[in-house]
Design an enzyme around this catalytic site. Structure first.
Site, mmCIF file in Angstrom:
data_model
loop_
_atom_site.group_PDB
_atom_site.id
_atom_site.type_symbol
_atom_site.label_atom_id
_atom_site.label_comp_id
_atom_site.label_asym_id
_atom_site.label_seq_id
_atom_site.Cartn_x
_atom_site.Cartn_y
_atom_site.Cartn_z
ATOM 1 N N SER A 1 0.858 -1.188 0.000
ATOM 2 C CA SER A 1 0.000 0.000 0.000
ATOM 3 C C SER A 1 0.891 1.235 0.000
ATOM 4 C CB SER A 1 -0.884 0.004 1.245
ATOM 5 O OG SER A 1 -1.456 1.289 1.406
ATOM 6 N N HIS B 1 -1.452 -1.282 -3.980
ATOM 7 C CA HIS B 1 -2.724 -0.833 -3.392
ATOM 8 C C HIS B 1 -2.703 0.686 -3.229
ATOM 9 C CE1 HIS B 1 -6.272 -1.637 -0.818
ATOM 10 N NE2 HIS B 1 -5.809 -0.707 -0.001
ATOM 11 N N ASP C 1 -4.829 3.900 -1.776
ATOM 12 C CA ASP C 1 -5.914 4.274 -0.866
ATOM 13 C C ASP C 1 -6.431 5.661 -1.187
ATOM 14 O OD1 ASP C 1 -6.152 2.045 0.996
ATOM 15 O OD2 ASP C 1 -4.100 2.536 1.560
ATOM 16 N N MET D 1 -8.980 8.513 -0.073
ATOM 17 C CA MET D 1 -9.774 8.947 1.092
ATOM 18 C C MET D 1 -10.278 10.362 0.862
ATOM 19 S SD MET D 1 -7.401 7.592 4.201
ATOM 20 C CE MET D 1 -6.479 6.055 4.109
ATOM 21 N N HIS E 1 -8.596 1.373 -3.619
ATOM 22 C CA HIS E 1 -9.522 1.181 -2.499
ATOM 23 C C HIS E 1 -10.170 2.531 -2.214
ATOM 24 C CE1 HIS E 1 -9.665 0.394 2.167
ATOM 25 N NE2 HIS E 1 -10.875 0.504 1.649
ATOM 26 N N MET F 1 -12.209 4.901 -0.216
ATOM 27 C CA MET F 1 -12.814 5.189 1.096
ATOM 28 C C MET F 1 -13.479 6.549 0.984
ATOM 29 S SD MET F 1 -9.669 3.763 3.369
ATOM 30 C CE MET F 1 -8.608 3.704 1.932
ATOM 31 N N MET G 1 -11.647 -5.210 5.852
ATOM 32 C CA MET G 1 -10.768 -4.299 6.586
ATOM 33 C C MET G 1 -10.417 -4.930 7.936
ATOM 34 S SD MET G 1 -10.127 -1.749 4.718
ATOM 35 C CE MET G 1 -9.097 -0.922 5.945
ATOM 36 N N ASP H 1 -6.777 -5.915 4.701
ATOM 37 C CA ASP H 1 -6.105 -4.616 4.670
ATOM 38 C C ASP H 1 -6.017 -4.023 6.071
ATOM 39 O OD1 ASP H 1 -5.133 -2.132 3.970
ATOM 40 O OD2 ASP H 1 -6.914 -1.477 2.880
HETATM 41 C C1 DX5 Z 1 -6.063 2.050 5.890
HETATM 42 C C2 DX5 Z 1 -5.683 1.692 4.474
HETATM 43 C C3 DX5 Z 1 -4.600 0.696 4.331
HETATM 44 C C4 DX5 Z 1 -3.255 1.083 4.914
HETATM 45 C C5 DX5 Z 1 -2.728 -0.132 5.612
HETATM 46 O O1 DX5 Z 1 -7.287 2.713 5.899
HETATM 47 O O2 DX5 Z 1 -6.816 1.192 3.773
HETATM 48 O O3 DX5 Z 1 -4.437 0.275 2.972
HETATM 49 O O4 DX5 Z 1 -2.304 1.495 3.978
HETATM 50 O O5 DX5 Z 1 -1.587 0.209 6.284
HETATM 51 P P1 DX5 Z 1 -0.838 -0.740 7.308
HETATM 52 O O6 DX5 Z 1 -0.368 -1.932 6.547
HETATM 53 O O7 DX5 Z 1 0.260 0.112 7.816
HETATM 54 O O8 DX5 Z 1 -1.838 -1.123 8.385
HETATM 55 ZN ZN ZN Z 2 -6.601 0.223 1.754
#
Ligand code: DX5
Ligand code: ZN
Length: 224
Positions: A7, A32, A34, A36, A65, A67, A136, A174
């Site tokens: 990620s 990956h 993210d 947000m 992903h 969010m 998650m 994740d």
């Molecule tokens: C959190 C993200 C993850 C994040 C995971 O909301 O969706 O993808 O990068 O990070 P680690 O592996 O550090 O928990």
């Molecule tokens: Zn994620």
């Protein structure tokens, strides 16, 4: 096939191409990303222009992903930006079936994401529509959190469901996965294992990805 999916949330955004190249040299085949929006989760990250830039720098499978609120409005834009798979939260999509079909029609794999407290049972009917499910294992929003143990029971539940329905859909996890709990996560039934801080906050991302791939392969060799 088990995939370690770095990620980029924990990568150095000023040196993103270098960090991606390190992960790739370590054997990662997927990345990956993210997204947000500061509403669905209390944090802001990247949008389509960054996905486009990443697309230009690598041939790896890009797994977005989302969010975000109203994923129906934006999902297709991320496919056009270069995502190979796009996942949307069950908790955010008002028209989940429509949204998944929109992503597939645009040419990407469509995933459903469940927050830790959302039960697997809500997926029963949509499992035939989704191409993969992301569970998650932390509350979404930030990297570097601890894996919530009861999520592994959800993974086992979903693994049973997909066997019953004879579906080949990958289970993605994740949050909070690192070298010490990776084997347990694999044995629970996960196929795509997202991990951010464990890779990009380690002294050498390339070595860490390689080590994690080794641990994952070793774990599948052990009968449960
Ligand atoms: C959190 C993200 C993850 C994040 C995971 O909301 O969706 O993808 O990068 O990070 P680690 O592996 O550090 O928990
Ligand atoms: Zn994620």
């Amino acid at each position: 096939m088990i995939e370690i999916v770095p990620s980029i949330l924990s990568a150095d955004f000023a040196r993103l191409a270098d960090d991606i190249a390190r992960a790739e040299r370590g054997g990662a085949r997927m990345l990956h990303l993210d997204v947000m929006d500061g509403h669905f989760v209390p944090n802001l990250t990247i949008g389509p222009p960054v996905v486009e830039s990443v697309r230009r720098t690598t041939k790896l499978h890009l797994d977005c992903h989302l969010m975000i609120e109203e994923p129906e409005r934006y999902a297709e834009i991320f496919v056009k930006a270069g995502a190979d798979s796009v996942s949307v939260h069950y908790e955010a999509a008002r028209h989940l079936d429509g949204c998944l079909n929109l992503i597939k029609k645009a040419g990407a794999m469509a995933g459903v994401v469940l927050n830790p407290a959302t039960p697997v049972s809500v997926l029963e009917d949509v499992l035939d529509v989704a191409d993969y499910v992301l569970l998650m294992s932390v509350n979404p929003g930030f990297g570097g959190q601890k894996l919530i143990p009861y999520v592994l029971e959800k993974v086992r539940h979903l693994d049973r469901l997909r066997r019953e329905k004879k579906l080949a859909l990958p289970i993605e996890i994740d949050g909070g996965v690192h070298k010490d709990n990776l084997a347990e996560v694999v044995r629970a039934g996960c196929d795509w294992i997202v991990t951010g801080s464990a890779i990009f906050h380690s002294p050498d991302a390339e070595v860490t990805v390689r080590e994690m791939r080794g641990i994952a392969d070793g774990a599948t060799a052990i009968p449960v």
